[in-house]
Design a protein around this motif. Sequence first.
Motif, PDB file in Angstrom:
ATOM      1  N   ALA A  33     -12.092  40.504  12.966  1.00 21.20           N
ATOM      2  CA  ALA A  33     -11.097  40.729  14.021  1.00 21.20           C
ATOM      3  C   ALA A  33     -11.216  42.135  14.597  1.00 21.20           C
ATOM      4  O   ALA A  33     -11.068  42.342  15.808  1.00 21.20           O
ATOM      5  CB  ALA A  33      -9.692  40.497  13.462  1.00 21.20           C
ATOM      6  N   SER A  34     -11.514  43.106  13.737  1.00 21.52           N
ATOM      7  CA  SER A  34     -11.654  44.480  14.223  1.00 21.52           C
ATOM      8  C   SER A  34     -12.877  44.616  15.117  1.00 21.52           C
ATOM      9  O   SER A  34     -12.866  45.365  16.103  1.00 21.52           O
ATOM     10  CB  SER A  34     -11.759  45.454  13.037  1.00 21.52           C
ATOM     11  N   ARG A  35     -13.943  43.900  14.808  1.00 17.58           N
ATOM     12  CA  ARG A  35     -15.147  43.953  15.634  1.00 17.58           C
ATOM     13  C   ARG A  35     -14.888  43.355  17.016  1.00 17.58           C
ATOM     14  O   ARG A  35     -15.515  43.747  17.997  1.00 17.58           O
ATOM     15  CB  ARG A  35     -16.287  43.201  14.948  1.00 17.58           C
ATOM     16  N   LYS A  36     -13.960  42.409  17.086  1.00 15.59           N
ATOM     17  CA  LYS A  36     -13.615  41.783  18.357  1.00 15.59           C
ATOM     18  C   LYS A  36     -12.427  42.467  19.040  1.00 15.59           C
ATOM     19  O   LYS A  36     -11.977  42.030  20.095  1.00 15.59           O
ATOM     20  CB  LYS A  36     -13.287  40.299  18.132  1.00 15.59           C
ATOM     21  N   THR A  59      -6.778  50.391   9.077  1.00 11.53           N
ATOM     22  CA  THR A  59      -7.838  51.193   8.432  1.00 11.53           C
ATOM     23  C   THR A  59      -9.258  50.777   8.793  1.00 11.53           C
ATOM     24  O   THR A  59     -10.206  51.471   8.419  1.00 11.53           O
ATOM     25  CB  THR A  59      -7.706  51.118   6.898  1.00 11.53           C
ATOM     26  N   ALA A  60      -9.437  49.660   9.508  1.00 12.93           N
ATOM     27  CA  ALA A  60     -10.801  49.169   9.773  1.00 12.93           C
ATOM     28  C   ALA A  60     -11.645  50.199  10.511  1.00 12.93           C
ATOM     29  O   ALA A  60     -12.866  50.273  10.307  1.00 12.93           O
ATOM     30  CB  ALA A  60     -10.743  47.861  10.566  1.00 12.93           C
ATOM     31  N   HIS A  61     -11.008  51.019  11.357  1.00  9.98           N
ATOM     32  CA  HIS A  61     -11.773  52.006  12.123  1.00  9.98           C
ATOM     33  C   HIS A  61     -12.403  53.072  11.238  1.00  9.98           C
ATOM     34  O   HIS A  61     -13.286  53.820  11.685  1.00  9.98           O
ATOM     35  CB  HIS A  61     -10.854  52.680  13.147  1.00  9.98           C
ATOM     36  N   GLU A 106     -18.927  35.060  15.972  1.00 11.58           N
ATOM     37  CA  GLU A 106     -20.026  35.810  15.359  1.00 11.58           C
ATOM     38  C   GLU A 106     -21.177  34.853  15.047  1.00 11.58           C
ATOM     39  O   GLU A 106     -20.974  33.642  14.898  1.00 11.58           O
ATOM     40  CB  GLU A 106     -19.553  36.468  14.056  1.00 11.58           C
ATOM     41  N   PRO A 107     -22.403  35.365  14.918  1.00  7.82           N
ATOM     42  CA  PRO A 107     -23.507  34.516  14.471  1.00  7.82           C
ATOM     43  C   PRO A 107     -23.178  33.925  13.103  1.00  7.82           C
ATOM     44  O   PRO A 107     -22.778  34.647  12.190  1.00  7.82           O
ATOM     45  CB  PRO A 107     -24.690  35.484  14.386  1.00  7.82           C
ATOM     46  N   SER A 108     -23.320  32.629  12.956  1.00 11.05           N
ATOM     47  CA  SER A 108     -22.929  31.964  11.717  1.00 11.05           C
ATOM     48  C   SER A 108     -23.778  32.438  10.548  1.00 11.05           C
ATOM     49  O   SER A 108     -24.992  32.632  10.674  1.00 11.05           O
ATOM     50  CB  SER A 108     -23.074  30.448  11.866  1.00 11.05           C
ATOM     51  N   VAL A 109     -23.134  32.591   9.386  1.00 11.20           N
ATOM     52  CA  VAL A 109     -23.871  32.979   8.185  1.00 11.20           C
ATOM     53  C   VAL A 109     -24.919  31.924   7.842  1.00 11.20           C
ATOM     54  O   VAL A 109     -25.939  32.235   7.216  1.00 11.20           O
ATOM     55  CB  VAL A 109     -22.907  33.171   6.989  1.00 11.20           C
ATOM     56  N   ARG A 149     -19.025  48.349  10.060  1.00  8.54           N
ATOM     57  CA  ARG A 149     -18.126  47.289   9.642  1.00  8.54           C
ATOM     58  C   ARG A 149     -18.861  45.975   9.382  1.00  8.54           C
ATOM     59  O   ARG A 149     -18.456  45.201   8.526  1.00  8.54           O
ATOM     60  CB  ARG A 149     -17.029  47.089  10.690  1.00  8.54           C
ATOM     61  N   TYR A 150     -19.938  45.720  10.103  1.00  7.96           N
ATOM     62  CA  TYR A 150     -20.640  44.468   9.883  1.00  7.96           C
ATOM     63  C   TYR A 150     -21.331  44.453   8.526  1.00  7.96           C
ATOM     64  O   TYR A 150     -21.333  43.445   7.829  1.00  7.96           O
ATOM     65  CB  TYR A 150     -21.656  44.216  10.994  1.00  7.96           C
ATOM     66  N   ARG A 151     -21.917  45.589   8.145  1.00  7.57           N
ATOM     67  CA  ARG A 151     -22.551  45.653   6.818  1.00  7.57           C
ATOM     68  C   ARG A 151     -21.496  45.490   5.726  1.00  7.57           C
ATOM     69  O   ARG A 151     -21.724  44.787   4.732  1.00  7.57           O
ATOM     70  CB  ARG A 151     -23.291  46.987   6.660  1.00  7.57           C
ATOM     71  N   MET A 152     -20.342  46.126   5.900  1.00 12.09           N
ATOM     72  CA  MET A 152     -19.281  45.974   4.912  1.00 12.09           C
ATOM     73  C   MET A 152     -18.814  44.526   4.854  1.00 12.09           C
ATOM     74  O   MET A 152     -18.537  43.983   3.775  1.00 12.09           O
ATOM     75  CB  MET A 152     -18.112  46.891   5.249  1.00 12.09           C
TER      76      MET A 152
END
Length: 211
Positions: A23-26, A79-81, A140-143, A86-89
């Motif tokens: 959600a934070s990435r979006k 706190t996401a910022h 997001e690209p599916s896992v 964030r994607y690696r986490m």
Amino acid sequence: MTILELLDYAGVAVFAATGALAASRKQLDIIGFLFLAAATGVGGGTFRDLVLGAAPVFWVTNPTYLLVCVGVGLLFYFTAHLFESRYRMLLWLDAVGLSAYSVMGAAKGLAATGSPTVAITTGVMTASVGGILRDLLAGEPSVLLRPEIYVTAALCGAAAFTALISAGVPLSVASVVGALTAFAVRGGALRFAWRIPVYRHQPGRHPDDVM
């Protein structure tokens, strides 16, 4: 709290964290954070319970699971910022959630049916559906479409747990070994890009070409 209860709450919390990070990435609002956190946190377990015919599903019986998702969603909204990558986490937290849920799902399936085959299947479903749902909702690209091993890691963890339980190994030991097995496979895939050979023959033709 038993080892399985601990893994259950840990799986919900960590998967909820990955939903909140998505959600934070979006750049969603706080409701978006809470929705993605909850959908990801309880999605896999909900699907598992529906398949096993367990009604009502686990978070209806115990709403604490939803409160965990809400708490995690709120925490990451503020706190996401602070997390630069964030994607690696998200990927590593997803690996932790997958590990916990592969064992928890297998335990639920084994308890409900007594079948090792069903146990492994519910372990894989519980561990993977939440991440798939998160990626679908967040765009997001599916896992499942990433080249590294994902579902196979859940399969290894669920299989290791089920095999140890069937061999009479204590529940606590089987749970830890199963979770560590899944995390080792998924972590190795992330760190060393482990992959399973893919289908390399000629791809299928476009439907318009065969009509």
